[in-house]
Scaffold this motif. Structure first.
Motif, mmCIF file in Angstrom:
data_model
loop_
_atom_site.group_PDB
_atom_site.id
_atom_site.type_symbol
_atom_site.label_atom_id
_atom_site.label_comp_id
_atom_site.label_asym_id
_atom_site.label_seq_id
_atom_site.Cartn_x
_atom_site.Cartn_y
_atom_site.Cartn_z
ATOM 1 N N LEU A 51 3.119 -13.222 -6.073
ATOM 2 C CA LEU A 51 4.285 -12.398 -6.380
ATOM 3 C C LEU A 51 5.232 -12.311 -5.192
ATOM 4 N N PHE A 52 4.742 -11.910 -4.014
ATOM 5 C CA PHE A 52 5.688 -11.710 -2.922
ATOM 6 C C PHE A 52 6.296 -13.023 -2.444
ATOM 7 N N GLU A 53 5.570 -14.133 -2.554
ATOM 8 C CA GLU A 53 6.174 -15.411 -2.180
ATOM 9 C C GLU A 53 7.262 -15.813 -3.167
ATOM 10 N N ASN A 54 7.018 -15.612 -4.461
ATOM 11 C CA ASN A 54 8.045 -15.913 -5.465
ATOM 12 C C ASN A 54 9.270 -15.019 -5.296
ATOM 13 N N LEU A 55 9.039 -13.741 -5.030
ATOM 14 C CA LEU A 55 10.170 -12.821 -4.871
ATOM 15 C C LEU A 55 10.985 -13.171 -3.627
ATOM 16 N N ARG A 56 10.337 -13.504 -2.550
ATOM 17 C CA ARG A 56 11.064 -13.898 -1.332
ATOM 18 C C ARG A 56 11.883 -15.164 -1.586
ATOM 19 N N LEU A 107 21.594 -5.724 -11.313
ATOM 20 C CA LEU A 107 22.720 -5.921 -10.393
ATOM 21 C C LEU A 107 23.054 -7.397 -10.225
ATOM 22 N N GLU A 108 22.041 -8.240 -10.150
ATOM 23 C CA GLU A 108 22.289 -9.679 -10.023
ATOM 24 C C GLU A 108 23.095 -10.185 -11.212
ATOM 25 N N GLU A 109 22.748 -9.710 -12.390
ATOM 26 C CA GLU A 109 23.487 -10.146 -13.572
ATOM 27 C C GLU A 109 24.924 -9.641 -13.538
ATOM 28 N N GLN A 110 25.136 -8.443 -13.016
ATOM 29 C CA GLN A 110 26.487 -7.892 -12.939
ATOM 30 C C GLN A 110 27.327 -8.560 -11.861
ATOM 31 N N VAL A 111 26.710 -8.926 -10.754
ATOM 32 C CA VAL A 111 27.460 -9.462 -9.611
ATOM 33 C C VAL A 111 27.387 -10.984 -9.582
ATOM 34 N N LEU A 112 26.202 -11.509 -9.353
ATOM 35 C CA LEU A 112 26.047 -12.952 -9.163
ATOM 36 C C LEU A 112 26.382 -13.733 -10.426
ATOM 37 N N PHE A 113 25.810 -13.347 -11.554
ATOM 38 C CA PHE A 113 26.039 -14.108 -12.779
ATOM 39 C C PHE A 113 27.515 -14.091 -13.154
ATOM 40 N N ARG A 114 28.164 -12.969 -12.967
ATOM 41 C CA ARG A 114 29.601 -12.873 -13.257
ATOM 42 C C ARG A 114 30.386 -13.808 -12.337
ATOM 43 N N THR A 141 6.943 1.941 -7.746
ATOM 44 C CA THR A 141 8.321 1.542 -7.403
ATOM 45 C C THR A 141 8.603 0.057 -7.608
ATOM 46 N N LEU A 142 7.582 -0.768 -7.668
ATOM 47 C CA LEU A 142 7.782 -2.214 -7.730
ATOM 48 C C LEU A 142 8.587 -2.643 -8.957
ATOM 49 N N VAL A 143 8.151 -2.272 -10.129
ATOM 50 C CA VAL A 143 8.811 -2.706 -11.365
ATOM 51 C C VAL A 143 10.232 -2.142 -11.475
ATOM 52 N N PRO A 144 10.452 -0.842 -11.233
ATOM 53 C CA PRO A 144 11.830 -0.338 -11.321
ATOM 54 C C PRO A 144 12.760 -0.955 -10.266
ATOM 55 N N THR A 145 12.256 -1.164 -9.055
ATOM 56 C CA THR A 145 13.079 -1.774 -8.011
ATOM 57 C C THR A 145 13.507 -3.169 -8.432
ATOM 58 N N LEU A 146 12.570 -3.937 -8.942
ATOM 59 C CA LEU A 146 12.870 -5.293 -9.371
ATOM 60 C C LEU A 146 13.811 -5.301 -10.573
ATOM 61 N N GLY A 147 13.575 -4.436 -11.536
ATOM 62 C CA GLY A 147 14.449 -4.361 -12.712
ATOM 63 C C GLY A 147 15.875 -3.983 -12.350
ATOM 64 N N ASN A 148 16.038 -2.998 -11.464
ATOM 65 C CA ASN A 148 17.376 -2.595 -11.030
ATOM 66 C C ASN A 148 18.082 -3.729 -10.296
ATOM 67 N N ARG A 179 17.557 -16.207 -15.236
ATOM 68 C CA ARG A 179 17.089 -15.164 -16.170
ATOM 69 C C ARG A 179 15.601 -15.336 -16.481
ATOM 70 N N LYS A 180 15.173 -16.574 -16.674
ATOM 71 C CA LYS A 180 13.753 -16.822 -16.952
ATOM 72 C C LYS A 180 12.905 -16.459 -15.737
ATOM 73 N N GLU A 181 13.414 -16.731 -14.541
ATOM 74 C CA GLU A 181 12.702 -16.322 -13.334
ATOM 75 C C GLU A 181 12.608 -14.801 -13.259
ATOM 76 N N HIS A 182 13.676 -14.122 -13.646
ATOM 77 C CA HIS A 182 13.654 -12.659 -13.665
ATOM 78 C C HIS A 182 12.547 -12.174 -14.594
ATOM 79 N N GLU A 183 12.492 -12.733 -15.791
ATOM 80 C CA GLU A 183 11.462 -12.321 -16.759
ATOM 81 C C GLU A 183 10.064 -12.575 -16.210
ATOM 82 N N HIS A 184 9.866 -13.743 -15.641
ATOM 83 C CA HIS A 184 8.558 -14.101 -15.078
ATOM 84 C C HIS A 184 8.185 -13.141 -13.947
#
Length: 150
Positions: free
Chosen positions: A125-130, A60-67, A49-56, A86-91
């Protein structure tokens, strides 16, 4: 995006942040108990679930926040900020995939990493995500405050 749709996507984004932070708590619990308490079911669920949750969530961030950032009424140039996010998302997505792979390898008894390395990997990972969630929530709150003051 229409007002109702924007509110719905914003709620979905907040729910996504909550789900991701819950996964971070679970990763931290794993890191805290390695190598003593390997829970096959929990590791498998997180690995799947980790990768799909993060990708989804990133979508959403790109649709809401970036807009919202692009529609700054004060004319600030946010291109650099969006590119950094975006680079943080990729990383983060690459790091999440590595963690998921390591968990799967542990489950199959073929992980070549030491317990310390796995624990470190999980913690990074969890510190960066938080941190990422906290930053983006601050950006969203700033946008809401700006919208209320307009």
């Amino acid at each position: 995006m229409a007002g109702k749709e924007t509110m719905q996507r914003s709620r979905m984004l907040e729910n996504g942040y909550d789900a991701l932070l819950e996964l971070c708590d679970r990763l931290e619990a794993i890191a805290d108990t390695l190598p003593n308490a390997i829970d096959v079911t929990r590791y498998d669920e997180i690995a799947n679930t980790l990768v799909p949750t993060l990708g989804n969530l990133h979508e959403l961030e790109e649709q809401v926040l970036f807009r919202q950032l692009r529609s700054q009424p004060d004319g600030r140039n946010v291109t650099t900020l969006i590119e950094r996010l975006r680079k943080e998302h990729e990383h983060d997505e690459k790091a999440a995939a590595e963690v998921a792979d390591a968990l799967r390898e542990l489950l199959h008894g073929r992980c070549r990493l030491s317990w310390d390395a796995i624990g470190y990997m999980l913690r990074v990972l969890f510190e960066n995500l938080r941190r990422h969630v906290a930053t983006e929530r601050l950006l969203l709150a700033e946008r809401r405050r700006g919208a209320c003051n307009a």
